[in-house]
Design an enzyme around this catalytic site. Structure first.
Site, PDB file in Angstrom:
ATOM      1  N   ARG A  19       0.279   4.409  -1.771  1.00  0.00           N
ATOM      2  CA  ARG A  19      -0.525   4.684  -0.571  1.00  0.00           C
ATOM      3  C   ARG A  19      -1.670   5.654  -0.869  1.00  0.00           C
ATOM      4  O   ARG A  19      -2.535   5.862  -0.034  1.00  0.00           O
ATOM      5  CB  ARG A  19       0.368   5.250   0.531  1.00  0.00           C
ATOM      6  N   TRP A  67      -2.285  12.907   1.600  1.00  0.00           N
ATOM      7  CA  TRP A  67      -3.675  12.486   1.318  1.00  0.00           C
ATOM      8  C   TRP A  67      -4.526  13.381   2.200  1.00  0.00           C
ATOM      9  O   TRP A  67      -4.552  13.222   3.420  1.00  0.00           O
ATOM     10  CB  TRP A  67      -3.830  11.018   1.672  1.00  0.00           C
ATOM     11  N   ASN A  81       2.095  12.666   8.960  1.00  0.00           N
ATOM     12  CA  ASN A  81       0.970  11.754   8.669  1.00  0.00           C
ATOM     13  C   ASN A  81       0.118  11.733   9.918  1.00  0.00           C
ATOM     14  O   ASN A  81       0.654  11.687  11.032  1.00  0.00           O
ATOM     15  CB  ASN A  81       1.481  10.320   8.428  1.00  0.00           C
ATOM     16  N   GLY A  82      -1.207  11.723   9.773  1.00  0.00           N
ATOM     17  CA  GLY A  82      -2.086  11.596  10.936  1.00  0.00           C
ATOM     18  C   GLY A  82      -2.984  12.810  11.070  1.00  0.00           C
ATOM     19  O   GLY A  82      -3.076  13.648  10.174  1.00  0.00           O
ATOM     20  N   GLU A  91     -16.892  -8.912  -1.693  1.00  0.00           N
ATOM     21  CA  GLU A  91     -15.509  -8.542  -2.053  1.00  0.00           C
ATOM     22  C   GLU A  91     -15.408  -8.291  -3.543  1.00  0.00           C
ATOM     23  O   GLU A  91     -14.772  -7.330  -3.976  1.00  0.00           O
ATOM     24  CB  GLU A  91     -14.539  -9.643  -1.620  1.00  0.00           C
ATOM     25  N   LYS A  97     -14.116  -4.723  -5.270  1.00  0.00           N
ATOM     26  CA  LYS A  97     -13.025  -4.682  -6.252  1.00  0.00           C
ATOM     27  C   LYS A  97     -13.437  -3.868  -7.467  1.00  0.00           C
ATOM     28  O   LYS A  97     -12.716  -3.002  -7.945  1.00  0.00           O
ATOM     29  CB  LYS A  97     -12.629  -6.099  -6.681  1.00  0.00           C
ATOM     30  N   GLU A 105     -13.939  -0.013  -6.552  1.00  0.00           N
ATOM     31  CA  GLU A 105     -12.801   0.827  -6.130  1.00  0.00           C
ATOM     32  C   GLU A 105     -11.792   1.051  -7.246  1.00  0.00           C
ATOM     33  O   GLU A 105     -11.074   2.040  -7.229  1.00  0.00           O
ATOM     34  CB  GLU A 105     -12.124   0.263  -4.885  1.00  0.00           C
ATOM     35  N   LYS A 120      -3.875   3.134   0.385  1.00  0.00           N
ATOM     36  CA  LYS A 120      -3.591   1.719   0.633  1.00  0.00           C
ATOM     37  C   LYS A 120      -3.911   1.355   2.074  1.00  0.00           C
ATOM     38  O   LYS A 120      -4.371   0.281   2.355  1.00  0.00           O
ATOM     39  CB  LYS A 120      -2.131   1.406   0.347  1.00  0.00           C
TER      40      LYS A 120
END
Ligand code: AGP
Length: 612
Positions: A27, A75, A102-103, A485, A489, A492, A607
């Protein structure tokens, strides 16, 4: 995105928490920690950096034994990555409460100021520590159980949260709560768990309960009790995971991303096959009845990142097949653009995780304006899936690598199904054409499998071009959408700058960036645009660019200026994006490997981005 795991049972919790945290690494995170009840009371071990750093610190603390604890991968949102900003955070002057979160708590500053007036001293810059002290403040000196206190506390919070809370008041109990952030309760024998997603606890149980917004759960070794906002006990259905642990493991591949690239034929097949019965496309179970598809006047596709790129392909296919106005919009832009939405509109929200905050919020906004929303989602019972008016699941299986591949390909397949069903409902396709499209869609997985045969070629090209500082992707129409796309790829996972450009647009400015040795990847799968794309290839080659051309067997243009030509297996042009992305996913993957990047967990990325 942060990850939460918690365990209460009869065995040592720490190995289980650590295994869960490792499972949540995908994640994306920058620090990690655990809180557990040991012989020394409520112990917290946490650190900036990787989970291996945390393991070292736990060893240094003597590998304490505990049967109840919570863990977290952070994160960073409020406060830079650091030991003191890592979770869990302790509440109160004597640290009787520990919280993982989280949040984003939007009113944390106000609450912090109020708590400081009551003598609370803050150790970190985080919003989460405010929650820990708030719970301590509300709990201290009151004869009520922790769950009641947490219900009060979350009623004072604005913003999003998934919380795990433990308190010295009961060393077997974990209290969980959520709003706009996923949290599940794992159900074991004589043990129960909490987790951000099932991959963190699937080694212990396949049964789980999904906590809904504003609910609070009391998790004990022998029972789980869920309360609603009013404090009433609510019954929750027990879900069971349909895939096994191996699906969430690498299966011998060097990286999850490579495994998931190779799984794309199966992901597309599993998404398409259940929806084609006896030569007919069946989408009734997703709420897309023919009557509804006939009545819509405008289709909005809303998503972020790769899901948006899938939406760009879907938009082109839908407009081509259905002749209904369709636009693909960035979810975070849609929300604040004062969009023109009516009850005659269909909103397709695409999200692999089903938890992307921007997409969820945009969907709610579209629903409030009266549109019918259908979600294309890969995670069963995720927030977007549960709140949408209809759901069309992609059956790609768990996607662990941060960079989506099979999730994206399955999204394309789902969009093709919607486009075909809509065209049929609106009388634009006859029975013969439906049968042909069904055959084409059922053949798509084999086309993808054949496209995967270019692995060695892409590995060679990656070794040739891994040192380039920027790469351009050119295409027209569907090829431009696929190029978007392909470019993401590369960016990232390899950290190489890249841009996707409508091929006809390059000459209006950006061509000034083309110089000797610039790598340009040209996509040409639409026969009527071959010549135009060849002209664009010549434009860049004449300025020193080295061109890789991704095209089809039908291409008969002059590609002599190209350094390499990748020919795709035959497939109907309208579905070509499903094939053209394959070599370019592999190119991005092998360039990232050549550059020794952390392919499955790229820096700064998560993620699923469950914060704005
Ligand atoms: C894709 O490789 C990225 N990780 C990212 O762009 C992702 O597609 C985006 O964050 C949307 O996520 P979702 O599909 O889970 O909503």
């Amino acid at each position: 995105m942060c990850g939460i795991v918690g365990f209460t049972g009869q065995v040592n919790a720490l190995p289980i928490l650590m295994k869960g945290l490792y499972s949540l690494e995908y994640r994306g995170y920058d620090s990690a920690g655990i809180a557990a009840f040991t012989g020394h009371g409520l112990e917290v071990v946490k650190t900036k950096g990787r989970i291996v750093n945390l393991e070292e610190k736990i060893r240094e603390a003597g590998n304490p034994y505990s049967t109840c604890g919570i863990g977290h991968t952070r994160w960073a949102t409020h406060g830079s990555p650091s030991d003191r900003n890592s979770h869990p955070h302790l509440g109160g002057p004597d640290g009787k409460v520990a919280v993982v979160h989280n949040g984003i708590i939007e009113n944390y500053l106000f609450l912090r100021q109020q708590l400081e007036k009551h003598g609370y001293v803050f150790q970190s810059e985080t919003d989460t520590e405010t929650v820990a002290h708030l719970i301590d403040y509300l709990h201290t000196g009151r004869q009520e159980d922790l769950a009641q206190t947490v219900l009060k506390a979350v009623g004072l919070l604005r913003g999003s949260y998934a919380l795990g809370v433990v308190s010295m008041a009961d060393q077997q109990e974990i209290v969980a709560a959520r709003r706009d952030n996923p949290l599940i309760i794992g159900l074991g024998e004589g043990e129960n768990m909490i987790a951000s997603d099932i991959t963190a606890i699937i080694s212990r149980t396949r049964k789980y309960i999904i906590l809904d917004d504003n609910e609070v759960a009391v998790v004990r070794p022998d029972r789980v009790t869920v309360y609603n906002q009013l404090g009433d006990v609510v019954d929750k259905p027990v879900q069971e995971v349909s895939w096994d642990l191996s699906a969430a493991e690498k299966g011998g591949y060097a990286h999850f991303m490579l495994k998931e690239i190779m799984e794309q034929p199966r992901a597309v097949s599993d998404t398409v096959r259940p929806r084609i019965q006896d030569g007919h496309i069946m989408l009734e179970d997703s709420g897309l009845t023919d009557e509804r598809l006939r009545s819509i006047e405008h289709i909005h596709i809303i998503a972020c990142g790769s899901a948006l790129h899938a939406g760009m392909v879907g938009r082109a296919v839908i407009e081509d097949l259905c002749r209904v106005r369709c636009e693909a919009t960035v979810a975070s832009e849609f929300r604040y653009s004062n969009p023109i939405i009516s009850e005659k509109d269909l909103c397709i929200v695409i999200s692999q995780s089903g938890e992307t905050a921007d997409s969820l919020a945009a969907m709610r906004q579209a629903q409030a304006a009266g549109a019918f929303t259908v979600a294309i989602v890969n995670v069963v019972s995720s927030s977007i899936a549960r709140e949408a008016d209809g759901v069309l699941y992609t059956w790609a299986g768990p996607e662990i690598a941060v960079a989506t591949t099979k999730g994206y390909s399955a999204q394309l397949a789902a969009l093709y199904l919607i486009a075909a069903r809509t065209a049929l409902a609106r009388g634009l396709l006859g029975a013969d054409q439906e049968a042909e499209i069904c055959r084409d869609l059922l053949a798509l997985p084999e086309g993808i499998r054949q496209a995967l045969d270019c692995v060695k070629t892409m590995q060679c090209l990656a070794s040739l071009y891994s040192n380039r500082s920027s790469v351009f992707y050119l295409g027209r129409g569907l090829d431009y959408a696929a190029g978007m796309e392909a470019s993401l790829k590369l960016k990232e996972i390899s950290y190489v700058h890249s841009e996707a450009y409508a091929a006809g647009e390059l000459k209006h400015g950006t061509i000034s960036l083309i110089e000797e040795g610039t790598l340009v990847v040209a996509l040409a799968t639409q026969e009527r645009l071959f010549e135009k794309t060849v002209s664009n290839i010549r434009e860049v080659a004449s300025r020193g660019a080295e061109v890789i051309l991704v095209t089809t067997d039908e291409f008969d243009g002059d590609a002599s200026v190209c350094k390499s030509i990748i020919r795709l297996p035959t497939c109907p042009e309208r579905f070509s994006a499903s094939l053209s992305i394959i070599p370019l996913q592999l190119l991005a993957y092998y360039i990232a490997v050549e550059r020794s990047c952390d392919v499955d967990k790229p820096r700064n990325l998560a993620k699923s981005v469950t914060v704005e």
